[in-house]
Design a protein around this motif. Structure first.
Motif, PDB file in Angstrom:
ATOM      1  N   VAL A 123       0.710  -1.313  -0.061  1.00 12.12           N
ATOM      2  CA  VAL A 123       0.222   0.062  -0.094  1.00 12.12           C
ATOM      3  C   VAL A 123       1.035   1.146  -0.167  1.00 12.12           C
ATOM      4  O   VAL A 123       0.514   2.472  -0.447  1.00 12.12           O
ATOM      5  N   ILE A 124       2.204   0.994   0.810  1.00  6.89           N
ATOM      6  CA  ILE A 124       3.095   2.244   0.720  1.00  6.89           C
ATOM      7  C   ILE A 124       4.254   1.851   0.204  1.00  6.89           C
ATOM      8  O   ILE A 124       4.569   0.721   0.197  1.00  6.89           O
ATOM      9  N   LYS A 125       5.054   3.026  -0.538  1.00  4.75           N
ATOM     10  CA  LYS A 125       6.250   2.747  -1.019  1.00  4.75           C
ATOM     11  C   LYS A 125       7.608   2.922  -0.231  1.00  4.75           C
ATOM     12  O   LYS A 125       8.791   2.711  -0.411  1.00  4.75           O
ATOM     13  N   THR A 126       7.091   3.731   1.031  1.00  5.93           N
ATOM     14  CA  THR A 126       8.212   4.044   2.021  1.00  5.93           C
ATOM     15  C   THR A 126       8.145   2.994   3.045  1.00  5.93           C
ATOM     16  O   THR A 126       7.570   2.132   3.079  1.00  5.93           O
ATOM     17  N   SER A 127       9.172   3.254   3.800  1.00  8.12           N
ATOM     18  CA  SER A 127       9.405   2.451   4.961  1.00  8.12           C
ATOM     19  C   SER A 127       8.669   2.375   6.347  1.00  8.12           C
ATOM     20  O   SER A 127       7.721   3.753   6.240  1.00  8.12           O
ATOM     21  N   PRO A 128       8.251   1.802   7.035  1.00 10.76           N
ATOM     22  CA  PRO A 128       7.307   1.830   8.184  1.00 10.76           C
ATOM     23  C   PRO A 128       7.752   3.204   8.867  1.00 10.76           C
ATOM     24  O   PRO A 128       6.765   3.779   9.654  1.00 10.76           O
ATOM     25  N   GLU A 129       8.942   3.086   9.296  1.00 11.99           N
ATOM     26  CA  GLU A 129       9.558   4.226  10.118  1.00 11.99           C
ATOM     27  C   GLU A 129       9.288   5.504   9.312  1.00 11.99           C
ATOM     28  O   GLU A 129       8.604   6.764  10.327  1.00 11.99           O
ATOM     29  N   SER A 130       9.516   5.959   8.464  1.00 14.61           N
ATOM     30  CA  SER A 130       9.141   6.796   7.601  1.00 14.61           C
ATOM     31  C   SER A 130       7.704   7.274   7.749  1.00 14.61           C
ATOM     32  O   SER A 130       7.059   8.182   7.685  1.00 14.61           O
ATOM     33  N   ALA A 131       6.889   6.193   7.545  1.00 16.44           N
ATOM     34  CA  ALA A 131       5.360   6.289   7.526  1.00 16.44           C
ATOM     35  C   ALA A 131       4.781   6.804   8.771  1.00 16.44           C
ATOM     36  O   ALA A 131       3.950   7.760   8.920  1.00 16.44           O
ATOM     37  N   VAL A 132       5.361   6.250   9.905  1.00 21.07           N
ATOM     38  CA  VAL A 132       4.914   6.752  11.125  1.00 21.07           C
ATOM     39  C   VAL A 132       5.518   8.164  11.584  1.00 21.07           C
ATOM     40  O   VAL A 132       4.654   8.991  11.882  1.00 21.07           O
ATOM     41  N   GLU A 133       6.782   8.413  10.994  1.00 21.96           N
ATOM     42  CA  GLU A 133       7.273   9.753  11.367  1.00 21.96           C
ATOM     43  C   GLU A 133       6.587  11.077  10.613  1.00 21.96           C
ATOM     44  O   GLU A 133       6.393  12.004  11.103  1.00 21.96           O
ATOM     45  N   SER A 134       5.893  10.630   9.368  1.00 25.46           N
ATOM     46  CA  SER A 134       5.592  11.654   8.682  1.00 25.46           C
ATOM     47  C   SER A 134       3.937  11.833   8.860  1.00 25.46           C
ATOM     48  O   SER A 134       3.357  12.588   8.608  1.00 25.46           O
ATOM     49  N   GLY A 135       3.136  10.713   9.585  1.00 25.48           N
ATOM     50  CA  GLY A 135       1.995  10.637   9.894  1.00 25.48           C
ATOM     51  C   GLY A 135       1.114  10.112   8.879  1.00 25.48           C
ATOM     52  O   GLY A 135       0.036  10.101   8.946  1.00 25.48           O
ATOM     53  N   LEU A 136       1.816   9.411   7.991  1.00 26.64           N
ATOM     54  CA  LEU A 136       1.077   8.695   6.912  1.00 26.64           C
ATOM     55  C   LEU A 136       0.484   7.487   7.512  1.00 26.64           C
ATOM     56  O   LEU A 136      -0.740   7.324   6.942  1.00 26.64           O
ATOM     57  N   THR A 137       0.668   6.847   8.514  1.00 24.75           N
ATOM     58  CA  THR A 137      -0.031   5.531   8.932  1.00 24.75           C
ATOM     59  C   THR A 137      -1.335   6.200   9.758  1.00 24.75           C
ATOM     60  O   THR A 137      -2.161   5.295   9.679  1.00 24.75           O
ATOM     61  N   GLY A 138      -1.480   7.450  10.105  1.00 28.46           N
ATOM     62  CA  GLY A 138      -2.569   7.958  10.680  1.00 28.46           C
ATOM     63  C   GLY A 138      -3.916   7.757   9.682  1.00 28.46           C
ATOM     64  O   GLY A 138      -5.093   7.986  10.138  1.00 28.46           O
ATOM     65  N   THR A 139      -3.500   8.278   8.414  1.00 28.58           N
ATOM     66  CA  THR A 139      -4.541   8.021   7.556  1.00 28.58           C
ATOM     67  C   THR A 139      -5.501   6.616   7.471  1.00 28.58           C
ATOM     68  O   THR A 139      -6.604   6.658   7.422  1.00 28.58           O
ATOM     69  N   PHE A 140      -4.426   5.553   7.645  1.00 30.52           N
ATOM     70  CA  PHE A 140      -5.008   4.300   7.623  1.00 30.52           C
ATOM     71  C   PHE A 140      -5.408   3.645   9.241  1.00 30.52           C
ATOM     72  O   PHE A 140      -6.073   2.717   9.192  1.00 30.52           O
ATOM     73  N   MET A 141      -4.987   4.197  10.178  1.00 29.64           N
ATOM     74  CA  MET A 141      -5.331   3.977  11.434  1.00 29.64           C
ATOM     75  C   MET A 141      -5.641   5.309  12.248  1.00 29.64           C
ATOM     76  O   MET A 141      -4.910   5.759  13.032  1.00 29.64           O
ATOM     77  N   PRO A 142      -6.797   5.950  12.146  1.00 29.84           N
ATOM     78  CA  PRO A 142      -7.002   7.174  12.877  1.00 29.84           C
ATOM     79  C   PRO A 142      -7.277   7.093  14.217  1.00 29.84           C
ATOM     80  O   PRO A 142      -7.392   8.271  14.880  1.00 29.84           O
ATOM     81  N   HIS A 143      -7.812   6.034  14.784  1.00 28.63           N
ATOM     82  CA  HIS A 143      -8.287   5.773  16.176  1.00 28.63           C
ATOM     83  C   HIS A 143      -6.886   5.627  16.915  1.00 28.63           C
ATOM     84  O   HIS A 143      -5.951   4.786  16.708  1.00 28.63           O
ATOM     85  N   GLY A 144      -7.414   5.391  18.265  1.00 34.71           N
ATOM     86  CA  GLY A 144      -6.486   5.015  19.265  1.00 34.71           C
ATOM     87  C   GLY A 144      -6.278   3.595  19.484  1.00 34.71           C
ATOM     88  O   GLY A 144      -7.401   2.816  18.915  1.00 34.71           O
ATOM     89  N   LEU A 145      -5.235   2.855  20.192  1.00 33.13           N
ATOM     90  CA  LEU A 145      -4.850   1.323  20.211  1.00 33.13           C
ATOM     91  C   LEU A 145      -6.037   0.812  21.186  1.00 33.13           C
ATOM     92  O   LEU A 145      -6.530  -0.426  21.004  1.00 33.13           O
ATOM     93  N   GLY A 146      -6.699   1.424  22.046  1.00 26.61           N
ATOM     94  CA  GLY A 146      -7.662   0.957  22.955  1.00 26.61           C
ATOM     95  C   GLY A 146      -8.052   1.859  23.918  1.00 26.61           C
ATOM     96  O   GLY A 146      -7.651   3.089  23.806  1.00 26.61           O
ATOM     97  N   HIS A 147      -8.487   1.220  25.088  1.00 28.29           N
ATOM     98  CA  HIS A 147      -9.151   2.015  26.208  1.00 28.29           C
ATOM     99  C   HIS A 147      -9.222   0.990  27.431  1.00 28.29           C
ATOM    100  O   HIS A 147      -9.240  -0.074  27.477  1.00 28.29           O
ATOM    101  N   PHE A 148      -9.675   1.741  28.660  1.00 27.97           N
ATOM    102  CA  PHE A 148     -10.098   1.012  29.701  1.00 27.97           C
ATOM    103  C   PHE A 148     -11.184   0.359  29.488  1.00 27.97           C
ATOM    104  O   PHE A 148     -12.124   1.028  28.522  1.00 27.97           O
ATOM    105  N   LEU A 149     -11.621  -0.730  30.187  1.00 27.71           N
ATOM    106  CA  LEU A 149     -12.978  -1.543  30.044  1.00 27.71           C
ATOM    107  C   LEU A 149     -13.486  -1.800  31.411  1.00 27.71           C
ATOM    108  O   LEU A 149     -12.764  -2.345  32.229  1.00 27.71           O
ATOM    109  N   GLY A 150     -14.609  -1.659  31.452  1.00 26.77           N
ATOM    110  CA  GLY A 150     -15.387  -2.033  32.722  1.00 26.77           C
ATOM    111  C   GLY A 150     -16.892  -1.908  32.858  1.00 26.77           C
ATOM    112  O   GLY A 150     -17.737  -2.304  32.040  1.00 26.77           O
ATOM    113  N   LEU A 151     -17.225  -0.891  33.855  1.00 30.73           N
ATOM    114  CA  LEU A 151     -18.582  -0.531  34.094  1.00 30.73           C
ATOM    115  C   LEU A 151     -19.251   0.314  32.747  1.00 30.73           C
ATOM    116  O   LEU A 151     -20.208   0.584  32.594  1.00 30.73           O
ATOM    117  N   GLN A 152     -18.022   1.028  32.160  1.00 30.42           N
ATOM    118  CA  GLN A 152     -18.237   1.663  30.757  1.00 30.42           C
ATOM    119  C   GLN A 152     -17.457   1.236  29.890  1.00 30.42           C
ATOM    120  O   GLN A 152     -16.457   0.722  30.219  1.00 30.42           O
TER     121      GLN A 152
END
Length: 434
Positions: free
Chosen positions: A308-337
């Motif tokens: 999908v990308i022509k650049t390295s993973p490190e470069s894609a993270v540094e430039s913010g390119l990965t944010g287009t493909f994963m715009p949300h956070g990794l996760g969250h606390f879970l419990g009563l809510q």
């Protein structure tokens, strides 16, 4: 649910509440379950959602106009609402695994609670709209709520048991949903199959089920639920993000599926592998923010691996390119809510530690600790609006747009498990149920 397990849980809570109330300068805590709200220009009510701080003290999730009165060092008092009502279901007086732990008073009218409530040296937590003039103490004091929210991150064995059961129910329903997808059901029919297998209605679900076929998997909170069935040739992919409830505790699980073998099926398999690597990073003392950054490196690796990308993973993270493909956070606390509280809190006394500027939607910035419960949910999507912006940016040349167009009809992939952090291991409640 085991009676002794709940008794031990409540003993832990009482000790916790005694200490917090003393620190905050209160003798009594009055917690209101809430009241139902009438829909605008109508005589029907919105679905009732209980105050989370009420169900933190007693596993009652469906009864408005009820109260928990907690006085330091005393047995909690439950004011349980049982009206004379021939229009609606009236719950029976509690006689269950937890009821012996409370002094229970039955209310036939909401105003009868006034006889038991006191505002002297007291704090109140709940909705205040319909309680004007009531003597209930200081209303929603922030310094007290901060302390309670911080403490909620550390779960008891009873809470673990509830979360495991919620996962067991949800996994059973996820399996039914996958079967419905593979048999050609519509999104609406898949959702019905899920609810039927869970044995829980839409109002009991902790959140609206996300059930997306094909391109709809790229809509992060898709809940439209089309009734259209797809032909054999039209079926490509399926993403479902759905949970279940047990005594007010939530499961929150996501799975993605390919209808047939091929590149997208390989991407789903690869995402499972990356997700498990991230799960292994949930160790006491580690930073959830750093784990999120590691997630972006893994997304970069997948983008490179699948062309999908022509650049390295490190470069894609540094430039913010990965944010287009994963715009949300990794996760969250879970419990009563589902998105449990305190994820951005700096200390028990309050304060906020915001997520990094480049990751504004990350819901947790706390240090990972024993007895905390998290979701881990990496994703990779082909979202039209974000891709359009990317195509007009300086990073456009780093993308293989032919591959994007090939994968765009599949929408996206997200894999989410529910995890308990123990001192020496991570318990994957979700995968333990498969």
């Amino acid at each position: 649910m085991d009676k002794q397990l709940f008794s031990e849980h409540l003993a832990i809570l009482c000790k916790r509440y005694d200490e917090i109330l003393e620190q905050c300068g209160f003798e009594t805590l009055n917690v209101y379950s809430g009241s139902p709200s009438v829909q605008f220009l109508d005589d029907n009510y919105y679905p009732f959602r209980v105050n989370p701080q009420f169900k933190a003290l007693v596993p009652v999730t469906d009864n408005p106009h009820s109260w928990v009165i907690y006085r330091r060092g005393q047995k909690p008092k439950l004011l349980f609402y049982r009206p004379v009502d021939f229009w609606h279901y009236v719950p029976p007086a509690p006689q269950t695994f937890w009821s012996d732990e409370y002094d229970i008073e039955l209310l036939s009218k909401p105003d009868e609670a006034k006889a038991f409530l006191s505002g002297e040296n007291a704090a109140f937590i709940g909705e205040t709209g319909k309680l004007e003039g009531w003597e209930i103490g200081q209303r929603n004091p922030q310094h007290l709520i901060d302390q309670l929210h911080w403490a909620r991150a550390y779960k008891t064995p009873y809470e673990f048991a509830c979360l495991r059961e919620a996962n067991r129910v949800a996994v059973r329903a996820h399996q039914a949903a996958e079967q419905a997808f593979r048999s050609g059901a519509s999104e609406f029919e898949i959702n019905l199959a899920y609810l039927n297998a869970a044995g829980q209605g839409e109002n009991q679900m902790p959140y609206g089920n996300i059930v997306g076929l094909n391109e709809h998997g790229a809509i992060l909170h898709y809940t439209h639920l089309s009734t259209q069935r797809l032909s054999e040739n039209e079926r490509r992919s399926f993403l479902i993000d759905a949970g279940a409830d047990c005594n007010g505790y939530c499961a929150d699980i996501t799975r993605s599926y390919a209808y047939r073998d091929g590149e997208f099926a390989d991407l789903v398999t690869a995402m499972h592998e990356k997700e498990q690597e991230l799960v292994a990073g949930l160790v006491p003392g580690a930073s959830y923010v750093e784990l999120h950054k590691d997630c972006h490196h893994k997304i970069g690796q997948l983008l490179q691996q699948f062309g999908v990308i022509k650049t390295s993973p490190e470069s894609a993270v540094e430039s913010g390119l990965t944010g287009t493909f994963m715009p949300h956070g990794l996760g969250h606390f879970l419990g009563l809510q589902v998105h449990d509280v305190g994820g951005h809190q700096t200390a028990p006394e309050g304060g906020t530690t915001p997520p990094p500027t480049e990751y504004p939607f990350l819901r947790t910035t706390r240090t990972i600790e024993e007895n905390q419960v998290f979701t881990i949910e990496p994703g990779l999507y082909f979202i039209h609006s974000l891709l359009s912006d990317l195509k007009e940016s300086q990073l456009a040349d780093e993308v293989n747009w032919d591959k994007v167009e090939k994968l765009r009809p599949y929408g996206g992939v997200r894999i989410e498990d529910n995890l308990i952090v123990h001192k020496d291991r991570v318990e994957n409640m979700t995968r333990d149920c498969y």
